[in-house]
Design an enzyme around this catalytic site. Sequence first.
Site, mmCIF file in Angstrom:
data_model
loop_
_atom_site.group_PDB
_atom_site.id
_atom_site.type_symbol
_atom_site.label_atom_id
_atom_site.label_comp_id
_atom_site.label_asym_id
_atom_site.label_seq_id
_atom_site.Cartn_x
_atom_site.Cartn_y
_atom_site.Cartn_z
ATOM 1 N N GLU A 53 0.827 -1.211 0.000
ATOM 2 C CA GLU A 53 0.000 0.000 0.000
ATOM 3 C C GLU A 53 0.860 1.261 0.000
ATOM 4 O O GLU A 53 0.539 2.243 -0.677
ATOM 5 C CB GLU A 53 -0.939 0.004 1.210
ATOM 6 C CG GLU A 53 -2.072 -1.000 1.131
ATOM 7 C CD GLU A 53 -2.987 -0.751 -0.063
ATOM 8 O OE1 GLU A 53 -3.160 0.419 -0.462
ATOM 9 O OE2 GLU A 53 -3.518 -1.734 -0.614
ATOM 10 N N TYR A 136 -6.564 6.070 5.159
ATOM 11 C CA TYR A 136 -6.657 5.202 3.974
ATOM 12 C C TYR A 136 -5.834 3.929 4.160
ATOM 13 O O TYR A 136 -6.333 2.811 3.984
ATOM 14 C CB TYR A 136 -6.206 5.948 2.713
ATOM 15 C CG TYR A 136 -5.721 5.007 1.642
ATOM 16 C CD1 TYR A 136 -6.610 4.141 1.009
ATOM 17 C CD2 TYR A 136 -4.371 4.927 1.300
ATOM 18 C CE1 TYR A 136 -6.174 3.237 0.048
ATOM 19 C CE2 TYR A 136 -3.928 4.028 0.341
ATOM 20 C CZ TYR A 136 -4.827 3.191 -0.281
ATOM 21 O OH TYR A 136 -4.393 2.291 -1.208
ATOM 22 N N ASP A 154 -9.101 5.718 -1.461
ATOM 23 C CA ASP A 154 -7.925 6.266 -2.147
ATOM 24 C C ASP A 154 -8.396 7.101 -3.337
ATOM 25 O O ASP A 154 -9.596 7.308 -3.545
ATOM 26 C CB ASP A 154 -6.980 5.140 -2.571
ATOM 27 C CG ASP A 154 -7.536 4.292 -3.712
ATOM 28 O OD1 ASP A 154 -8.752 4.391 -4.012
ATOM 29 O OD2 ASP A 154 -6.764 3.525 -4.314
#
Length: 365
Positions: A53, A136, A154
Site C-alpha cells: 500500500e 486510507y 484512495d
Amino acid sequence: MKALEDSTLQVILDSDEILWESIREKIKIWYDFHKRNLPWRNTQDPYRIWISEVILQQTRVAQGLDYYRRFVDRFPDVSALAAASEEEVLRLWQGLGYYSRARNLHQAAQMVMNEFGGHFPDDYQKILLLKGIGTYTAAAIASFAFNEAYPVLDGNVMRVLSRLFAVDLPIDSNEGKKALTAIAEKLLDRSAPAQHNQAMMEIGALQCVPTHPDCPSCPLSACCSAYALHKVEDYPVKSHVTKVRDRYIVYYYIRCKETIWLHHREEKDIWHGLYDFPFVELDHEPDDAEIVRALKTILADDGDVVLHDHPVRKVHKLSHQTLHVAFLSVEIENPVPALDAYKRVSVTDWDRFPKPRLIQNYLQR
C-alpha cells in the site's frame, strides 16, 4: 440520482437499499472477472499488505511491482526492516520518489518492534498509531489482513464515488472528503469488506480511469449520475491548483583520479537522507560562464581544475517543484580542503549510496 448540490448528502444516503445492493453486486461481478493477480492480494500478512500500500501511493502498479518484490525479498518481515539502516532502506527505494514514505516505513517498523512486541497491530485504531499511516492505509490493512469493515478511500475510489453520485464538493476539501467517506461507508459490503475494497480500487484503476473512461462498458453506467449528465470528465471536482516552484541548481561532478564527492542531504528539503553532488542554487537560469564561476563556491578557488565539455542541462519535475539543473564535470589534480565538507567516495563504490533518480541517471551516463 441528482447532483449533490441539488440535494443533501442525507438524501443520497437514504436511497433505497436495493440501489446500494445493486451497485455492490455489479462491482463484485466485474471484479471477479477483471481483477489482476497481484502478490499482495494472495496474502493476509499485514506487513506485506502494508508495504504494498505504501509503495503504490503515488506509484503505478507496473512500476511498483518490481519494487515490492525486491523490498520483501530483502526485508521479508517487520523485524528485518526495523533492523536495517535508513540508508539501506532509502537505497532500495531509490527511483520511487516521495522518499518520506521509505523513512516512515522504517520508523514504523521500529515502532512495531519497540511498542508492539514485534507483532503488527491487528486492528484499525492501533494501526493508525504507526508512523506515516493515515486513515486510507489503516483501512486497507485492517480490511485486507483482518477483514475489518472499514472502507478504503484512495484516489481511485474517490473518483468512482464522485462520478457515481455526481459529488460537486471538491475531493481536496474537508467537506468533500467527509461526504465521500459517508458514501463509502454506506456502500461498503460489511459481509466481505476486503473483497469490496479491492474491487472498488480496481474498478477505479482499470475502468473508471481519470481521462477518457470507457463508460459504455462500465457495469455502473446505468446508475452513474455523471454519465447521465454527460459530465464524467468534470468529476472529481478539485478546488486547489498545485503551485509549482521553479528552482535553479548547478551540480558539480568533481573527480580526482578514482575519487568523487557526494553531498548528503540532511537538511529538510527534497530528497532528505539521499546523496547528490556538491551544488550551488541560484535564483535564475545561469549561463555557462556563470556556472564555471560558481565553482569557486565549492572549491574555494583552490587547486587546478580541468573542465570536461560544456554543462549538461536537465529539467526535472517534482510534484511541487520544477528543477532546472545543470551538471558540470570537473577534474582536479589533488583533493582540496574545501571538499572535506562532502563525502569522499570511490568511483567503484558510488552505487552503494541512495541517490535521487536525477543523480543516478547522470552517473550511469
